[in-house]
Design an enzyme around this catalytic site. Structure first.
Site, mmCIF file in Angstrom:
data_model
loop_
_atom_site.group_PDB
_atom_site.id
_atom_site.type_symbol
_atom_site.label_atom_id
_atom_site.label_comp_id
_atom_site.label_asym_id
_atom_site.label_seq_id
_atom_site.Cartn_x
_atom_site.Cartn_y
_atom_site.Cartn_z
ATOM 1 N N THR A 396 0.869 -1.162 0.000
ATOM 2 C CA THR A 396 0.000 0.000 0.000
ATOM 3 C C THR A 396 0.909 1.215 0.000
ATOM 4 O OG1 THR A 396 -1.576 -1.289 1.256
ATOM 5 C CG2 THR A 396 -1.856 1.061 1.385
ATOM 6 N N SER A 457 -10.161 -3.664 6.415
ATOM 7 C CA SER A 457 -8.836 -3.128 6.125
ATOM 8 C C SER A 457 -8.086 -2.905 7.430
ATOM 9 C CB SER A 457 -8.960 -1.805 5.364
ATOM 10 O OG SER A 457 -7.718 -1.143 5.279
#
Length: 581
Positions: A396, A457
């Site tokens: 990410t 998440s």
């Protein structure tokens, strides 16, 4: 949700010491930006210098990261943005997490009633969630920005057109993904040569991505969710652009899935720690809640007065307990009734704290607590289950921006695993996410796949305040290690008194209620490791780089200090506006 670096990538980085320069820190009086990409930081600064605010600059940096850091983020994914609006003195968050296509069922990643292989699930059309990034950028600009897509995308279009060199870090990621990328013709054409990673120094130009950005600049977000680009996304998911002889699972996405996508403007998670107010991301991210719970547990100890090893032992044990509760309770709030108020209560933290042995690590994986007992609403019918800890993508990016007016953005966005699903959308040059593998492959669990659902998440973009004024921002990539990176950095900064750059650069320890604590290369065998081993802590056998954090500190004298990684992910870039802007 970056950044783990495999041994090969680490060896490449160590062979190129120039990539590990002094910690990137910048202090000044204007707007500030910290990212893992020099070009992305420059894009943000350019927008600030043209009069844009922090929200405008954030989108400019994020779009550029989609060009220069394409294996961890881009318009084929989604994310979470935490924004402080200085004029209104309030914090808002934008959830643009990917959603499951309407074709999804809880058994989507099962065969004959058993979960399929994780890597098989990743490299497929079935792993692709409906991307939310473009819609998230639109909402941010429309609600809180001052510039248009055309203005903020201009720097990224220029980078995509002119090209950028393959760094040792990027080359290592290409090597790591050769097998996955070689399955898809559009991806191989862009990032491989004769089936092998592009050499260091190769100039990568991405005219197709520049075209995609130009269409967004012209037509706005609808260019992505309706029309030719939307059709190209659906085609790539349902009929992946495979090379001859390759075979992967197809997806079941429709144009309706794209056109119906919506962002959510959510209330932030608010918690306190040692006189600071912290604001983070709510569900479907577990980051804000889990960081807050761990800090609540740690608040009962005087960490500053302890020997370092004792304090770090407590940090690891608090993280272990918080992850047990995260895994048991948290998921998409539109599908799961989680006892968030209970988890965040100081009373629940005290009960969980009582389970910690200050002299010994927990001998095994710990069970979740009963946070429902600490809810004001006693009507909850559910009780926690001990859920299997699912493998979670770790790739990410996080960036943070502030402007001279005092607005702040802490932003984490992703395409999930390195290189996402591995599928580059033909004609548009961006990789599609594999975010659906963030679901638990089997249940019952709060995070099982369901149509329209957002997978849980770990992203934890955070903004902290002291006496009502901004104090610092912090965030990181790294899958579930995001939570521990943010948590450990806060403890390093507030409890151990480290300057922010030292707090970020310190060795990272990631305890997630597993048999061994994840550590980075070089930690095992160190004095720090041996001191913690005396408490019974054990380490992973294959150490990898954890996270690539970015922060901004708002100093008492009115200056700001932007801080990025001093060694991880090839070193980040921190910039602050010069006087006159």
């Amino acid at each position: 949700m970056t950044t783990h670096v495999k041994p090969l990538l680490l060896a490449i980085a160590l062979a190129c010491p120039a990539a590990f320069a002094a910690p990137p820190v910048a202090t000044g009086t204007g707007g500030a930006v910290a990212t893992i990409s020099e070009k992305a930081s420059q894009s943000a600064l350019a927008i600030l210098n043209k009069g844009g605010n922090a929200i405008d600059a954030t989108v400019a940096a994020a779009a550029t990261l989609g060009v220069t850091d394409p294996f961890s983020c881009g318009i084929g994914g989604g994310g979470f943005m935490v924004i402080y609006l200085a004029k209104d003195k309030r914090v808002v968050t934008i959830d643009h997490r990917e959603t499951a296509p309407n074709s999804f069922t809880p058994a989507v990643f099962q065969e004959n009633g058993k979960p399929i292989d994780f890597d098989t699930a990743v490299a497929s059309g079935a792993s692709v969630g409906v991307p939310g990034t473009v819609r998230g950028w639109h909402e941010a600009l429309e609600r809180y920005g001052t510039m248009s897509f055309k203005q903020v995308l201009a720097p990224a279009i220029q980078v995509a057109t002119k090209g950028y060199p393959v760094t040792p870090t990027l080359h290592g990621l290409m090597v790591e993904n050769e097998k996955k990328f070689s399955l898809f013709g559009s991806t191989s054409q862009l990032y491989l040569k004769n089936g092998r990673a592009l050499p260091v120094g190769t100039i990568v130009r991405n005219p197709d991505l520049a075209k995609a950005y130009r269409e967004l600049a012209t037509r706005g977000y609808k260019a992505f969710y309706e029309g030719p680009m939307a059709q190209a996304v659906v085609d790539a998911v349902n009929r992946p652009p495979l090379v001859a002889g390759a075979s992967v699972r197809a997806g079941g996405m429709t144009l309706a899935d794209l056109s119906n996508y919506e962002v959510r403007i959510r209330q932030p998670v608010h918690s306190t720690y040692r006189g600071y107010d912290l604001y983070g991301m709510a569900q479907p991210s577990s980051g804000g809640v889990t960081v807050a719970e761990a800090l609540n547990i740690l608040e009962g100890y005087d960490l500053k007065s302890m020997p370092r090893a004792n304090a770090e032992h407590l940090y690891l044990e608090a993280s272990r307990l918080a992850f047990a509760d995260r895994n048991a309770f948290l998921g998409d709030p539109e599908y799961v009734d989680a006892p968030v108020d209970g988890i965040l209560s100081k009373q629940f933290a005290a009960q969980r704290r009582s389970l910690i042995n200050p002299n010994r690590a927990a001998p095994k994986i710990v069970p979740a607590g009963d946070a429902f007992l600490y809810e004001n609403d006693q009507s909850f019918p559910l009780r926690p289950m001990q859920n299997q800890i699912m493998r979670e993508g770790v790739h990410t990016t996080h960036l943070t921006v502030s402007d001279k007016e005092g607005n702040i953005v802490s932003y984490t966005f992703t395409i999930e695993s390195w290189g996402g699903s591995g599928i580059v959308v033909p004609g548009y040059g961006f990789l599609l996410n594999n975010e659906m593998t963030d679901f638990d492959f089997s249940g019952p669990a709060p995070n099982i796949p369901e149509a329209g659902k957002r997978p849980r998440s770990s992203m934890a973009p955070t903004i902290a305040f002291k006496d009502g004024k901004p104090a610092f921002t912090i965030g990181s990539p790294g899958g579930a290690t995001i939570i521990t990176t943010v948590l450990q950095t806060i403890v390093n900064y507030l409890d151990f008194g480290m300057p922010m750059n030292e707090a970020i650069d310190a060795p990272r320890l990631s305890e997630r209620n597993e048999a061994a604590t994840e550590v980075e290369a070089g930690f095992t065998g160190s004095a720090q490791a041996k001191a913690l081993e005396a408490f019974g802590h054990k380490w992973t056998v294959s150490p990898e780089e954890i996270g690539a954090a970015n922060a901004i500190v708002f100093n008492p004298d009115g200056t700001v200090t932007a801080v990025s990684e001093g060694k991880r992910h090839g070193t980040g870039t921190a910039l602050v506006q010069k006087k006159g802007y």
